[in-house]
Design a protein around this motif. Structure first.
Motif, PDB file in Angstrom:
ATOM      1  N   ASP A  90       0.870  -1.177   0.000  1.00 10.98           N
ATOM      2  CA  ASP A  90       0.000   0.000   0.000  1.00 10.98           C
ATOM      3  C   ASP A  90       0.907   1.227   0.000  1.00 10.98           C
ATOM      4  O   ASP A  90       1.613   1.485   0.967  1.00 10.98           O
ATOM      5  N   CYS A  91       0.882   1.976  -1.111  1.00 16.03           N
ATOM      6  CA  CYS A  91       1.786   3.125  -1.251  1.00 16.03           C
ATOM      7  C   CYS A  91       1.378   4.304  -0.366  1.00 16.03           C
ATOM      8  O   CYS A  91       2.189   5.199  -0.135  1.00 16.03           O
ATOM      9  N   ILE A  92       0.169   4.318   0.151  1.00 14.86           N
ATOM     10  CA  ILE A  92      -0.249   5.386   1.062  1.00 14.86           C
ATOM     11  C   ILE A  92       0.210   5.065   2.485  1.00 14.86           C
ATOM     12  O   ILE A  92       0.814   5.889   3.160  1.00 14.86           O
ATOM     13  N   ARG A  93      -0.051   3.860   2.934  1.00 16.08           N
ATOM     14  CA  ARG A  93       0.367   3.448   4.277  1.00 16.08           C
ATOM     15  C   ARG A  93       1.845   3.059   4.319  1.00 16.08           C
ATOM     16  O   ARG A  93       2.402   2.878   5.387  1.00 16.08           O
ATOM     17  N   LEU A 112      -7.449   2.948  -5.204  1.00 14.12           N
ATOM     18  CA  LEU A 112      -6.377   3.915  -4.941  1.00 14.12           C
ATOM     19  C   LEU A 112      -5.615   4.247  -6.212  1.00 14.12           C
ATOM     20  O   LEU A 112      -5.370   5.425  -6.513  1.00 14.12           O
ATOM     21  N   MET A 113      -5.222   3.215  -6.949  1.00 15.79           N
ATOM     22  CA  MET A 113      -4.480   3.434  -8.189  1.00 15.79           C
ATOM     23  C   MET A 113      -5.319   4.211  -9.201  1.00 15.79           C
ATOM     24  O   MET A 113      -4.814   5.098  -9.888  1.00 15.79           O
ATOM     25  N   TYR A 114      -6.599   3.910  -9.267  1.00 11.52           N
ATOM     26  CA  TYR A 114      -7.501   4.630 -10.158  1.00 11.52           C
ATOM     27  C   TYR A 114      -7.542   6.115  -9.784  1.00 11.52           C
ATOM     28  O   TYR A 114      -7.431   6.997 -10.642  1.00 11.52           O
ATOM     29  N   VAL A 156      -5.409   7.641 -12.716  1.00 14.16           N
ATOM     30  CA  VAL A 156      -6.392   8.033 -13.735  1.00 14.16           C
ATOM     31  C   VAL A 156      -6.987   9.407 -13.416  1.00 14.16           C
ATOM     32  O   VAL A 156      -7.074  10.275 -14.281  1.00 14.16           O
ATOM     33  N   LYS A 157      -7.379   9.601 -12.164  1.00 18.90           N
ATOM     34  CA  LYS A 157      -8.041  10.847 -11.781  1.00 18.90           C
ATOM     35  C   LYS A 157      -7.061  11.939 -11.337  1.00 18.90           C
ATOM     36  O   LYS A 157      -7.451  13.092 -11.207  1.00 18.90           O
ATOM     37  N   GLY A 158      -5.813  11.576 -11.062  1.00 18.74           N
ATOM     38  CA  GLY A 158      -4.777  12.570 -10.776  1.00 18.74           C
ATOM     39  C   GLY A 158      -4.711  13.085  -9.356  1.00 18.74           C
ATOM     40  O   GLY A 158      -4.049  14.086  -9.086  1.00 18.74           O
ATOM     41  N   TYR A 159      -5.361  12.406  -8.409  1.00 19.11           N
ATOM     42  CA  TYR A 159      -5.307  12.866  -7.027  1.00 19.11           C
ATOM     43  C   TYR A 159      -3.927  12.578  -6.438  1.00 19.11           C
ATOM     44  O   TYR A 159      -3.435  11.454  -6.542  1.00 19.11           O
ATOM     45  N   PRO A 160      -3.293  13.585  -5.817  1.00 12.13           N
ATOM     46  CA  PRO A 160      -1.966  13.360  -5.225  1.00 12.13           C
ATOM     47  C   PRO A 160      -2.056  12.494  -3.968  1.00 12.13           C
ATOM     48  O   PRO A 160      -2.982  12.662  -3.164  1.00 12.13           O
ATOM     49  N   ASN A 161      -1.095  11.593  -3.817  1.00  8.28           N
ATOM     50  CA  ASN A 161      -1.132  10.700  -2.652  1.00  8.28           C
ATOM     51  C   ASN A 161      -1.008  11.453  -1.333  1.00  8.28           C
ATOM     52  O   ASN A 161      -1.426  10.961  -0.300  1.00  8.28           O
ATOM     53  N   SER A 162      -0.489  12.674  -1.371  1.00 12.72           N
ATOM     54  CA  SER A 162      -0.373  13.467  -0.141  1.00 12.72           C
ATOM     55  C   SER A 162      -1.732  13.894   0.417  1.00 12.72           C
ATOM     56  O   SER A 162      -1.833  14.276   1.586  1.00 12.72           O
ATOM     57  N   LEU A 163      -2.791  13.821  -0.402  1.00 10.93           N
ATOM     58  CA  LEU A 163      -4.130  14.205   0.054  1.00 10.93           C
ATOM     59  C   LEU A 163      -5.010  13.002   0.383  1.00 10.93           C
ATOM     60  O   LEU A 163      -6.186  13.156   0.692  1.00 10.93           O
TER      61      LEU A 163
END
Length: 148
Positions: free
Chosen positions: A24-27, A44-46, A50-57
């Motif tokens: 899990d790249c977030i945890r 999460l990957m989507y 795909v949607k461009g949400y930054p993992n920092s958010l």
């Protein structure tokens, strides 16, 4: 694990003591690969690729209190001001999405006040935008792409 209704993504998997784990790249850790986790990681990957949400958010599986009960949300995406943009409820592919699922995410949203809701079992995805004035949610074809 079964194919899901998401684009194909690459995942880091490992097998330890006959248990498969997925990174899990977030945890920033490996977690045991259960059917719901398979859906969560695809979602999460989507959201990121795909949607461009930054993992920092993005936040995963944090506790919240709903009607004096401890609950855990699956995925939350924050706005840059700290308010909540999106809540995602993930279910295993074998679980049918029904009114109870929407009631669950609606209860979470009474506490979190997200603008958008997403419910998925990896096969079927439902997207809603909150209408706080009329106290309802309206179904969408998709959630919006990330924008500042």
């Amino acid at each position: 694990m079964q194919d899901l209704n998401f684009p194909k993504f690459s995942f880091r998997l490992k097998n330890s003591e006959n248990k498969i784990s997925i990174f899990d790249c977030i945890r920033k850790k490996f977690v045991v690969l259960q059917p719901e986790e398979w859906v969560r990681q695809h979602c999460l990957m989507y959201l990121m690729e795909v949607k461009g949400y930054p993992n920092s958010l993005i936040n995963i599986e944090k506790e919240l209190i709903v009607n004096d009960l401890k609950k855990r949300y699956d995925i939350v995406i924050f706005n840059t001001d700290g308010s909540i943009h999106l809540i995602v409820e993930c279910k295993a592919p074998s679980i049918t999405i029904n009114q109870q699922t929407f009631d669950q995410i609606a209860q979470y949203n009474q506490v979190l006040n997200a603008t958008y809701l997403m419910v998925t079992n990896g096969l079927n995805h439902y997207y809603c935008q909150m209408d706080f004035v009329n106290e309802r949610y309206d179904f969408l074809r998709d959630i919006p792409d990330y924008s500042l």
